[in-house]
Write a protein that holds these residues in place. Structure first.
Motif, mmCIF file in Angstrom:
data_model
loop_
_atom_site.group_PDB
_atom_site.id
_atom_site.type_symbol
_atom_site.label_atom_id
_atom_site.label_comp_id
_atom_site.label_asym_id
_atom_site.label_seq_id
_atom_site.Cartn_x
_atom_site.Cartn_y
_atom_site.Cartn_z
ATOM 1 N N LEU A 224 78.653 -3.220 -17.788
ATOM 2 C CA LEU A 224 78.658 -4.241 -18.824
ATOM 3 C C LEU A 224 78.533 -3.582 -20.197
ATOM 4 O O LEU A 224 77.975 -2.492 -20.338
ATOM 5 C CB LEU A 224 77.506 -5.219 -18.604
ATOM 6 C CG LEU A 224 77.542 -6.041 -17.319
ATOM 7 C CD1 LEU A 224 76.335 -6.964 -17.241
ATOM 8 C CD2 LEU A 224 78.824 -6.843 -17.216
ATOM 9 N N TYR A 225 79.064 -4.244 -21.192
ATOM 10 C CA TYR A 225 78.966 -3.736 -22.561
ATOM 11 C C TYR A 225 77.516 -3.814 -23.016
ATOM 12 O O TYR A 225 76.883 -4.872 -22.957
ATOM 13 C CB TYR A 225 79.852 -4.560 -23.494
ATOM 14 C CG TYR A 225 79.835 -4.069 -24.922
ATOM 15 C CD1 TYR A 225 80.660 -3.023 -25.318
ATOM 16 C CD2 TYR A 225 78.989 -4.631 -25.854
ATOM 17 C CE1 TYR A 225 80.647 -2.562 -26.626
ATOM 18 C CE2 TYR A 225 78.961 -4.181 -27.165
ATOM 19 C CZ TYR A 225 79.794 -3.141 -27.551
ATOM 20 O OH TYR A 225 79.770 -2.697 -28.842
ATOM 21 N N ASP A 226 76.979 -2.700 -23.476
ATOM 22 C CA ASP A 226 75.593 -2.633 -23.925
ATOM 23 C C ASP A 226 75.584 -2.346 -25.423
ATOM 24 O O ASP A 226 75.874 -1.226 -25.855
ATOM 25 C CB ASP A 226 74.831 -1.545 -23.171
ATOM 26 C CG ASP A 226 73.352 -1.501 -23.553
ATOM 27 O OD1 ASP A 226 72.920 -2.372 -24.335
ATOM 28 O OD2 ASP A 226 72.635 -0.604 -23.061
ATOM 29 N N PRO A 227 75.246 -3.325 -26.262
ATOM 30 C CA PRO A 227 75.258 -3.091 -27.711
ATOM 31 C C PRO A 227 74.220 -2.077 -28.161
ATOM 32 O O PRO A 227 74.336 -1.505 -29.244
ATOM 33 C CB PRO A 227 74.970 -4.487 -28.289
ATOM 34 C CG PRO A 227 74.281 -5.231 -27.196
ATOM 35 C CD PRO A 227 74.870 -4.708 -25.924
ATOM 36 N N MET A 228 73.190 -1.825 -27.335
ATOM 37 C CA MET A 228 72.172 -0.850 -27.701
ATOM 38 C C MET A 228 72.736 0.568 -27.724
ATOM 39 O O MET A 228 72.211 1.435 -28.428
ATOM 40 C CB MET A 228 71.004 -0.926 -26.724
ATOM 41 C CG MET A 228 70.110 -2.129 -26.914
ATOM 42 S SD MET A 228 69.293 -2.139 -28.537
ATOM 43 C CE MET A 228 68.252 -0.679 -28.382
ATOM 44 N N THR A 229 73.793 0.821 -26.968
ATOM 45 C CA THR A 229 74.368 2.170 -26.915
ATOM 46 C C THR A 229 74.838 2.608 -28.297
ATOM 47 O O THR A 229 74.523 3.707 -28.767
ATOM 48 C CB THR A 229 75.541 2.210 -25.918
ATOM 49 O OG1 THR A 229 75.070 1.837 -24.619
ATOM 50 C CG2 THR A 229 76.139 3.597 -25.855
ATOM 51 N N ASN A 230 75.591 1.755 -28.971
ATOM 52 C CA ASN A 230 76.066 2.109 -30.311
ATOM 53 C C ASN A 230 74.919 2.143 -31.305
ATOM 54 O O ASN A 230 74.871 3.010 -32.186
ATOM 55 C CB ASN A 230 77.129 1.111 -30.772
ATOM 56 C CG ASN A 230 77.717 1.493 -32.114
ATOM 57 O OD1 ASN A 230 78.494 2.432 -32.237
ATOM 58 N ND2 ASN A 230 77.328 0.765 -33.163
#
Length: 488
Positions: free
Chosen positions: A443-449
């Motif tokens: 799933l897309y994890d906004p915390m990564t960026n």
């Protein structure tokens, strides 16, 4: 409430839909597959993710104000005409200088700007969850619309076929003197109405298919009956309680309110002194053109300087700007407070309305099932009684229409119940990607960026040139009202 588990149980009453569409079982696209495609390629979602990455950059922008700044400058000067009374002025020179400034104190402005940016990142991440819920709810609605409208088209086509047989039978009986021209006219009129209803149903089906393409990215083929949704709250109050804890839009509004409070503190910093440590160095070379006022005396043609100190700025009067910034920040904090209440009201309303719609639609399903069963028996009885002369043609036509109406009402209620149920889960914060068990990769994890950019302090970094993530639908052919066989 637990996670939504997509099991293989069909939606209650979907057997009527399968019966209406007919055909043998074929490979079908599931609701989970449609949601996965939307999750990976819907432009609303991919655009929201890009917007969130832009929001992440506000944190290093705020942090930059707390970090040292280093600059250098160079200059070459060629004197085209010297003053008449200046005999030792240089004809040309080169200059190089550097300045290092280290912020020491900014009145709390930088600290609160960083806190506000961090908080807005959290608000944006919650808003991204809300966008997922909205997109998924729209996909579910489009998916169920295609199923409903396909069933309605099939029911109307079957009705037209039955009425065509009735009309021919009526004409045959008229030829032998068993019926009148009135009976033929009634059958003819009912068939014309049925054909117009079919055309309207086909137009709605085309619209539903195009909406599906818009959201999912591909044309709907055979759609599997949707899986059962999980257990629902037992009362609207329980649903509201869960929504107030988990709804992402409300969480985003709460974070925005917190960020506005930090903005007020940051605005107050413009009234306070600022202190910086400053170091400067320079080098000047006159390239042998600096003259001497003493004949025969040599003079140095280059100079070097270095300074180190502390620079303090104490604002005394700024034309009322600090007060205006303070009042503006306070007004925006007040706006964010009201916005939070507005969102809370909206969530409560949406949750209660979705719960009521879900309950009502389920009751309509039960009533419609009884109506379909009763109208089926009624039609059989009217036809049997007509064969012995105790019922008229118009009574057969009315019985057929009542059965069709009950069948359409049933498939419509099934669609409404499922969409209302999913909308209720969305309002409760339980219809996001993390809840749906989607497949197709992580799933897309906004915390990564956010973690990638938060502490980045380099001046020469950039991301790759942006490329489209969402899929285009320009090559998708215009849809038609064809109905494929749905799996039973």
């Amino acid at each position: 409430m637990g996670r939504i588990r997509f099991r293989c149980r069909a939606l209650a009453g979907a057997a009527l839909v399968a019966l209406a569409l007919g055909g043998s079982p074929v490979s079908a696209e599931t609701l989970k597959e449609a949601l996965t495609k939307a999750y990976l390629s819907n432009p609303t979602l991919t655009g929201a993710r890009a917007g969130q990455r832009a929001e992440d950059e506000n944190v290093p922008l705020a942090r930059a104000q707390a970090l040292p700044s280093l600059g250098a400058n160079a200059e070459y000067t060629e004197v085209l005409r010297k003053p008449d009374n200046s005999f030792n002025a240089p004809s040309r020179s080169v200059f190089a200088g550097a300045r290092l400034a280290v912020p020491i104190y900014r009145g709390g402005g930088v600290k609160n700007a960083i806190r506000a940016a961090d908080t807005r990142v959290m608000a944006g991440q919650a808003g991204l969850r809300g966008t997922e819920s909205i997109v998924f709810t729209n996909v579910v609605a489009a998916y169920m619309d295609v199923i409903r409208d396909s069933a309605i088209v099939s029911l109307n086509r079957a009705n037209v076929g039955v009425l065509e047989v009735n009309l021919q039978a009526t004409k045959d009986r008229f030829e032998v003197g068993d019926l009148t021209r009135t009976d033929i006219a009634q059958s003819d009129a009912r068939l014309a109405i049925a054909r117009s209803d079919l055309q309207a149903a086909e137009a709605l089906l085309i619209g539903s298919k195009e909406r599906y393409i818009q959201l999912v990215g591909n044309a709907p083929g055979t759609l599997e009956n949707p899986p059962a949704l999980p257990n629902f709250p037992t009362s609207p109050d329980q649903a509201v309680e869960t929504a107030l804890e988990n709804n992402p839009d409300l969480i985003a509004a709460q974070r925005e309110r917190e960020a506005a409070r930090f903005d007020v503190r940051g605005a107050n910093a413009s009234r306070l002194p600022s202190v910086s440590g400053v170091s400067e160095g320079s080098y000047t070379n006159y390239l042998g053109t600096l003259g001497s006022s003493i004949p025969g005396a040599a003079i140095a043609q280059s100079t070097k300087t270095a300074t180190l100190g502390v620079e303090a700025t104490i604002p005394l009067y700024q034309g009322g700007a600090p007060s205006a910034r303070m009042r503006q920040a306070q007004a925006r904090e007040s706006q964010s407070i009201e916005r939070q209440i507005e969102v809370e009201r909206s969530i409560i309303s949406q949750t209660r309305a979705a719960y009521a719609s879900w309950r009502a639609s389920n009751e309509v399903i039960e009533s419609s099932r009884l109506a379909v069963s009763a109208n089926t028996l009624s039609l059989e009885g009217v036809r049997a009684e007509n064969s012995v002369g105790t019922r008229t043609i118009i009574e057969i036509l009315n019985a057929e229409q009542e059965l069709l109406n009950a069948q359409v009402q049933l498939v419509t209620a099934q669609r409404d119940a499922y969409v209302a149920g999913f909308s209720l889960l969305a309002a409760m914060g339980q219809a996001e990607a993390r809840d749906l068990g989607l497949e197709g990769g992580p799933l897309y994890d906004p915390m990564t960026n956010y973690k990638r950019v938060r502490n980045h302090i380099g001046d020469w970094d950039s991301d790759p040139t942006p490329e489209p993530v969402a899929t285009r639908t320009v090559d998708t052919p215009a849809q038609n009202p064809s109905v494929v066989a749905f799996p039973k």
